[in-house]
Design a protein around this motif. Structure first.
Motif, PDB file in Angstrom:
ATOM      1  N   LEU A 174       0.836  -1.203   0.000  1.00 10.99           N
ATOM      2  CA  LEU A 174       0.000   0.000   0.000  1.00 10.99           C
ATOM      3  C   LEU A 174       0.871   1.253   0.000  1.00 10.99           C
ATOM      4  O   LEU A 174       0.539   2.246  -0.659  1.00 10.99           O
ATOM      5  N   ILE A 175       1.993   1.196   0.732  1.00  7.57           N
ATOM      6  CA  ILE A 175       2.904   2.345   0.758  1.00  7.57           C
ATOM      7  C   ILE A 175       3.524   2.549  -0.624  1.00  7.57           C
ATOM      8  O   ILE A 175       3.558   3.657  -1.169  1.00  7.57           O
ATOM      9  N   GLU A 176       3.986   1.445  -1.192  1.00 12.08           N
ATOM     10  CA  GLU A 176       4.684   1.524  -2.485  1.00 12.08           C
ATOM     11  C   GLU A 176       3.767   1.973  -3.613  1.00 12.08           C
ATOM     12  O   GLU A 176       4.169   2.769  -4.468  1.00 12.08           O
ATOM     13  N   GLU A 177       2.527   1.464  -3.581  1.00 10.23           N
ATOM     14  CA  GLU A 177       1.605   1.773  -4.678  1.00 10.23           C
ATOM     15  C   GLU A 177       0.701   2.953  -4.363  1.00 10.23           C
ATOM     16  O   GLU A 177      -0.089   3.387  -5.211  1.00 10.23           O
ATOM     17  N   GLY A 178       0.767   3.473  -3.141  1.00  6.80           N
ATOM     18  CA  GLY A 178      -0.008   4.652  -2.777  1.00  6.80           C
ATOM     19  C   GLY A 178      -1.506   4.463  -2.927  1.00  6.80           C
ATOM     20  O   GLY A 178      -2.211   5.315  -3.486  1.00  6.80           O
ATOM     21  N   ARG A 179      -2.018   3.375  -2.423  1.00  7.16           N
ATOM     22  CA  ARG A 179      -3.446   3.084  -2.590  1.00  7.16           C
ATOM     23  C   ARG A 179      -4.018   2.477  -1.328  1.00  7.16           C
ATOM     24  O   ARG A 179      -3.294   2.161  -0.380  1.00  7.16           O
ATOM     25  N   ASP A 180      -5.383   2.319  -1.334  1.00  6.80           N
ATOM     26  CA  ASP A 180      -6.066   1.666  -0.218  1.00  6.80           C
ATOM     27  C   ASP A 180      -6.142   0.160  -0.465  1.00  6.80           C
ATOM     28  O   ASP A 180      -5.822  -0.326  -1.565  1.00  6.80           O
ATOM     29  N   THR A 181      -6.620  -0.569   0.528  1.00  8.18           N
ATOM     30  CA  THR A 181      -6.773  -2.022   0.379  1.00  8.18           C
ATOM     31  C   THR A 181      -7.934  -2.349  -0.544  1.00  8.18           C
ATOM     32  O   THR A 181      -8.883  -1.567  -0.693  1.00  8.18           O
ATOM     33  N   THR A 182      -7.859  -3.508  -1.174  1.00  7.76           N
ATOM     34  CA  THR A 182      -8.966  -4.018  -1.987  1.00  7.76           C
ATOM     35  C   THR A 182      -9.465  -5.323  -1.354  1.00  7.76           C
ATOM     36  O   THR A 182      -8.789  -5.911  -0.506  1.00  7.76           O
ATOM     37  N   ASN A 183     -10.624  -5.770  -1.787  1.00  9.99           N
ATOM     38  CA  ASN A 183     -11.151  -7.040  -1.269  1.00  9.99           C
ATOM     39  C   ASN A 183     -10.214  -8.196  -1.587  1.00  9.99           C
ATOM     40  O   ASN A 183     -10.049  -9.126  -0.786  1.00  9.99           O
ATOM     41  N   ASP A 184      -9.598  -8.151  -2.774  1.00 11.50           N
ATOM     42  CA  ASP A 184      -8.650  -9.219  -3.139  1.00 11.50           C
ATOM     43  C   ASP A 184      -7.443  -9.231  -2.195  1.00 11.50           C
ATOM     44  O   ASP A 184      -6.953 -10.306  -1.809  1.00 11.50           O
ATOM     45  N   ASP A 185      -6.962  -8.032  -1.833  1.00 12.73           N
ATOM     46  CA  ASP A 185      -5.841  -7.956  -0.880  1.00 12.73           C
ATOM     47  C   ASP A 185      -6.188  -8.690   0.408  1.00 12.73           C
ATOM     48  O   ASP A 185      -5.391  -9.479   0.945  1.00 12.73           O
ATOM     49  N   LEU A 186      -7.384  -8.411   0.922  1.00 16.86           N
ATOM     50  CA  LEU A 186      -7.767  -8.947   2.233  1.00 16.86           C
ATOM     51  C   LEU A 186      -8.045 -10.438   2.160  1.00 16.86           C
ATOM     52  O   LEU A 186      -7.814 -11.159   3.130  1.00 16.86           O
ATOM     53  N   GLU A 187      -8.505 -10.925   1.014  1.00 15.13           N
ATOM     54  CA  GLU A 187      -8.724 -12.377   0.863  1.00 15.13           C
ATOM     55  C   GLU A 187      -7.416 -13.142   0.973  1.00 15.13           C
ATOM     56  O   GLU A 187      -7.369 -14.253   1.501  1.00 15.13           O
ATOM     57  N   LEU A 188      -6.336 -12.532   0.467  1.00 14.77           N
ATOM     58  CA  LEU A 188      -5.029 -13.209   0.509  1.00 14.77           C
ATOM     59  C   LEU A 188      -4.569 -13.439   1.951  1.00 14.77           C
ATOM     60  O   LEU A 188      -3.810 -14.363   2.227  1.00 14.77           O
ATOM     61  N   LEU A 189      -5.036 -12.588   2.864  1.00 15.53           N
ATOM     62  CA  LEU A 189      -4.627 -12.739   4.262  1.00 15.53           C
ATOM     63  C   LEU A 189      -5.274 -13.946   4.915  1.00 15.53           C
ATOM     64  O   LEU A 189      -4.866 -14.375   5.985  1.00 15.53           O
ATOM     65  N   LYS A 190      -6.316 -14.488   4.289  1.00 15.95           N
ATOM     66  CA  LYS A 190      -7.106 -15.539   4.922  1.00 15.95           C
ATOM     67  C   LYS A 190      -6.623 -16.947   4.588  1.00 15.95           C
ATOM     68  O   LYS A 190      -7.267 -17.924   4.943  1.00 15.95           O
ATOM     69  N   GLU A 191      -5.499 -17.047   3.878  1.00 19.24           N
ATOM     70  CA  GLU A 191      -4.980 -18.370   3.566  1.00 19.24           C
ATOM     71  C   GLU A 191      -4.545 -19.080   4.830  1.00 19.24           C
ATOM     72  O   GLU A 191      -4.140 -18.451   5.799  1.00 19.24           O
ATOM     73  N   GLU A 192      -4.599 -20.421   4.819  1.00 20.48           N
ATOM     74  CA  GLU A 192      -4.187 -21.210   5.984  1.00 20.48           C
ATOM     75  C   GLU A 192      -2.707 -20.997   6.271  1.00 20.48           C
ATOM     76  O   GLU A 192      -1.892 -20.859   5.357  1.00 20.48           O
ATOM     77  N   ALA A 193      -2.369 -20.939   7.538  1.00 24.99           N
ATOM     78  CA  ALA A 193      -0.968 -20.735   7.907  1.00 24.99           C
ATOM     79  C   ALA A 193      -0.680 -21.472   9.201  1.00 24.99           C
ATOM     80  O   ALA A 193      -1.411 -21.319  10.175  1.00 24.99           O
ATOM     81  N   ALA A 194       0.355 -22.295   9.200  1.00 27.53           N
ATOM     82  CA  ALA A 194       0.637 -23.129  10.367  1.00 27.53           C
ATOM     83  C   ALA A 194       1.652 -22.468  11.295  1.00 27.53           C
ATOM     84  O   ALA A 194       2.626 -21.870  10.857  1.00 27.53           O
ATOM     85  N   ALA A 195       1.386 -22.562  12.588  1.00 31.45           N
ATOM     86  CA  ALA A 195       2.360 -22.172  13.620  1.00 31.45           C
ATOM     87  C   ALA A 195       2.276 -23.237  14.686  1.00 31.45           C
ATOM     88  O   ALA A 195       1.190 -23.662  15.079  1.00 31.45           O
ATOM     89  N   ILE A 196       3.423 -23.676  15.188  1.00 26.85           N
ATOM     90  CA  ILE A 196       3.448 -24.822  16.087  1.00 26.85           C
ATOM     91  C   ILE A 196       2.713 -24.537  17.396  1.00 26.85           C
ATOM     92  O   ILE A 196       2.001 -25.394  17.924  1.00 26.85           O
ATOM     93  N   ASP A 197       2.848 -23.318  17.940  1.00 20.29           N
ATOM     94  CA  ASP A 197       2.180 -23.042  19.221  1.00 20.29           C
ATOM     95  C   ASP A 197       0.678 -22.889  19.056  1.00 20.29           C
ATOM     96  O   ASP A 197      -0.095 -23.251  19.949  1.00 20.29           O
ATOM     97  N   ILE A 198       0.231 -22.365  17.916  1.00 19.80           N
ATOM     98  CA  ILE A 198      -1.216 -22.307  17.659  1.00 19.80           C
ATOM     99  C   ILE A 198      -1.749 -23.723  17.469  1.00 19.80           C
ATOM    100  O   ILE A 198      -2.809 -24.076  17.975  1.00 19.80           O
ATOM    101  N   ALA A 199      -1.005 -24.555  16.751  1.00 22.45           N
ATOM    102  CA  ALA A 199      -1.426 -25.946  16.540  1.00 22.45           C
ATOM    103  C   ALA A 199      -1.513 -26.693  17.863  1.00 22.45           C
ATOM    104  O   ALA A 199      -2.361 -27.567  18.042  1.00 22.45           O
TER     105      ALA A 199
END
Length: 346
Positions: A131-156
């Motif tokens: 967002l800093i580099e492109e000088g823009r606000d977030t889009t729905n596609d941006d926020l969807e990318l954050l929702k991908e599964e991600a493993a962490a041992i302590d959360i697991a």
């Protein structure tokens, strides 16, 4: 692979205040009609999870619990040249992906603590950089990318529950009981004074400070149950990481003491006795061994005896829940830590 790994630990602590209540007293509980000293499971899990020993073992696979993602995102966006208004808007959009946030006056701090995986944290801040580099606000596609599964041992291991974003919930694979003394125990009071080094007592022989501090000592029983199948599922099938995490957790559990009042009591202690068992049978705590408080002048030896008797008698009635067992008795010099860790991980 056996599904469950159960640990039964006996650890003797000298006078200490490992885990305080709202009045500063050591936590207690009534069991078998008698007062016991207690260390909460929340305290134990944080002690183990944040220990250098655990962190160094699992490396980049450890997450962090915080409410402060929103404020940190805001700070970075402003540093990067976004206006305060733009930064607040973007920080809110990103932080809200993981749960409810406070209003803008608090820079969109989360309303409840969130346990982030390293990948989630990295993606959120990578988006801020974009967002800093492109000088823009977030889009729905941006926020969807954050929702991908991600493993962490302590959360697991310890799970995650976010009421407003249940898709991020993780079922815990590790259950930890509150630690209780195997005997009746009293909370005692230490009255102390502090002496002024420069006061020679010519005019005032009194102390510079007086205070009181409560403490207790005892032999604690801790029960831990690890669902290894659930852990591997939570880690998306990564068995190597699951084994590494189990080793780290077991070593932390037997070596790491809570940090409460350590500067005053230096009450660090290793587990004196570890009974580890693996199997597919329904797990069960052996706390009933101490429903009647142990007595006499050797609480630890008596506790070991009671633990073994109870396990043997329950096996006789219900059948064994374990196909393999390993015992480390540090008081008798029996068993090795490396062997215990390998037993637990395999």
């Amino acid at each position: 692979m056996e599904r469950f790994l159960q640990l039964h630990l006996l650890t003797s602590y000298p006078p200490a205040n490992l885990n305080r209540d709202d009045l500063g007293r050591p936590k207690t509980a009534i069991m078998g009609g008698k007062e016991r000293l207690r260390v909460s499971s929340q305290c134990l899990k944080r002690t183990w999870r944040t220990s250098d020993l655990f962190q160094e073992a699992v490396g980049e696979h450890s997450g962090q619990r915080t409410k402060l993602m929103g404020p940190q995102l805001y700070e970075r966006l402003v540093e990067g040249g976004r206006t305060e208004k733009q930064a607040l808007k973007a920080a809110e959009a990103i932080a809200k992906v993981f749960g409810e946030v406070e209003n803008a006056s608090k820079f969109h701090k989360h309303k409840q603590i969130v346990h982030f995986s390293p990948a989630e944290w990295e993606r959120a801040f990578a988006l801020a950089e974009t967002l800093i580099e492109e000088g823009r606000d977030t889009t729905n596609d941006d926020l969807e990318l954050l929702k991908e599964e991600a493993a962490a041992i302590d959360i697991a291991m310890f799970g995650r529950m976010l009421a407003k974003t249940p898709r991020f919930n993780v079922e815990a694979a590790v259950q930890v009981a509150h630690a209780l003394t195997v005997h009746q125990a009293a909370v005692e009071m230490d009255f102390f004074t502090a002496v002024d080094d420069l006061n020679k007592g010519d005019e005032d022989a009194g102390s510079a400070h007086m205070g009181e501090l409560e403490f207790g000592a005892g032999v604690f029983y801790v029960y831990v149950c690890i669902d290894r199948k659930q852990l591997i599922e939570n880690l998306e099938g990564n068995e190597e990481l699951a084994q590494r995490g189990i080793k780290a957790l077991v070593e932390a559990a037997v070596k790491m003491a809570p940090s409460g009042k350590q500067n005053s009591f230096a009450s660090r202690a290793f587990a004196n006795y570890v009974w580890a068992e693996k199997g597919d049978g329904q797990p069960r705590s052996l706390s009933v061994a101490f429903l009647k408080p142990v007595s006499g002048d050797d609480y630890l030896s008596e506790g070991i005896k009671k633990l073994n008797e109870t396990a043997r008698n329950m096996d006789a009635s219900y059948g064994s829940v374990a196909s393999e067992r390993y015992v480390l008795n540090a008081m008798a010099g029996e068993g090795k830590l490396d062997e215990l860790l390998n037993f637990a991980a395999q």
